[in-house]
Design a protein around this motif. Structure first.
Motif: not given
Length: 323
Positions: A182-193
């Protein structure tokens, strides 16, 4: 390169067609013949470098389908249904894709299973505009030689409802999966991970074999996505380098050290430079894994770190696209 297209090597005599090629931004040539595809790329390359030199030909693939060992799908909603695929060209509209012609077939099948499981587990796909929803992306990495498969579930927050049941059902459908992260990405970004990872099942990485070497691959590792062509590419690099065992080699933008270790078999010393720290950690582990002590890896910008290295006899450069 002096090797042209060998039509007899191309297995796909009947070209396959993609139903969403005009919408999907994943590949521009998929619905043209492979011969035409290669010819257009050769013409484009020659137009860009004509004042410096000329390409004699392109080393083609024997089968230009289902070669990608890394598959990433965006999860979203359309007409109240979960869809998974790639962004439409020049937009953030998601094109629902199935049976992609360049993606590994097992990876594509796993993504379709996860899409169905989202319905049964009541998992909401992430919405970029509202910031609401849980599952953002699914990234799958396949060891073409080892057969190992990693599934990375990119979520908007750390709490994964019914996690154990989800893993059990997914592995029940696909027992070939060797690790789930599980990878957590809670940012408003175009980055996947995102930055944080939680290993849900297995070791959190896979290994694969390339050019007779073993590589450890984590979710963020750079690893060539087309292993069949990579072996040809590295073979050409070795041929052009003309190594005798006495040379100092620089490998700039070295990633997890695939080129570095390959060239280290024939060089005196190899120095790899990479700005992504996690990739350098993997590169050092890969050197140890393959019992190679004549290759050295440094974290930092290539243009800065290269100034500190011993004078090279050969320089290999494999920059990211923006490079």
């Amino acid at each position: 390169m002096a090797e042209g297209i060998n039509k007899r090597n191309i297995k796909a005599s009947k070209e396959l067609k993609c139903a969403v090629a005009k919408k999907c931004g994943g590949c521009d040539y998929i619905n043209s013949s492979y011969e035409k595809h290669v010819k257009e790329k050769l013409d484009k390359a020659n137009s860009l470098i004509k004042k410096y030199g000329k390409f004699d030909g392109i080393v083609s693939m024997s089968n230009p389908y289902h070669y990608r060992n890394k598959v990433s799908a965006v999860f979203s909603f359309e007409n109240k249904k979960i869809i998974a695929g790639t962004y439409e060209k020049n937009s953030h509209r998601v094109v629902d894709t199935k049976n992609c012609l360049i993606e590994d077939e097992k990876a594509s099948s796993i993504i379709q299973t996860i899409k169905k499981m989202c319905v049964s587990f009541k998992i909401k796909a992430y919405d970029e505009d509202s910031g609401y929803g849980f599952l953002r992306h699914v990234l799958i990495r396949v060891g073409k030689k080892s057969g190992q498969i990693m599934v990375v579930l990119v979520t908007s927050n750390v709490i994964f409802p019914n996690k154990n049941a989800f893993i059990k059902v997914l592995r029940g459908e696909h027992p070939e999966i060797t690790t789930i992260v599980q990878n957590i990405n809670n940012k408003n970004t175009s980055m996947v991970l995102g930055d944080r990872e939680i290993v849900m099942y297995g070791k959190g990485y896979i290994t694969d074999e390339l050019c007779g070497l073993t590589f450890k691959i984590s979710p963020k590792s750079f690893y060539q996505v087309n292993p069949a062509q990579t072996m040809k590419l590295y073979g050409k690099a070795l041929e052009f380098a003309g190594l005798t065992g006495e040379e100092v080699v620089w490998d700039l933008y070295c990633g997890i050290g695939t080129i570095s270790l390959f060239l280290a078999k024939k060089a005196k010393e190899v120095y790899g430079v990479e700005i992504v720290e996690a990739a350098v950690v993997n590169a050092r582990e890969n050197a140890k894994l393959n019992g190679m002590s004549n290759v050295h890896f440094t974290v930092g910008k290539a243009e800065d770190e290269a100034k500190k290295l011993p004078k090279p006899d050969v320089i290999v450069v494999d920059p990211p696209r923006k490079g």
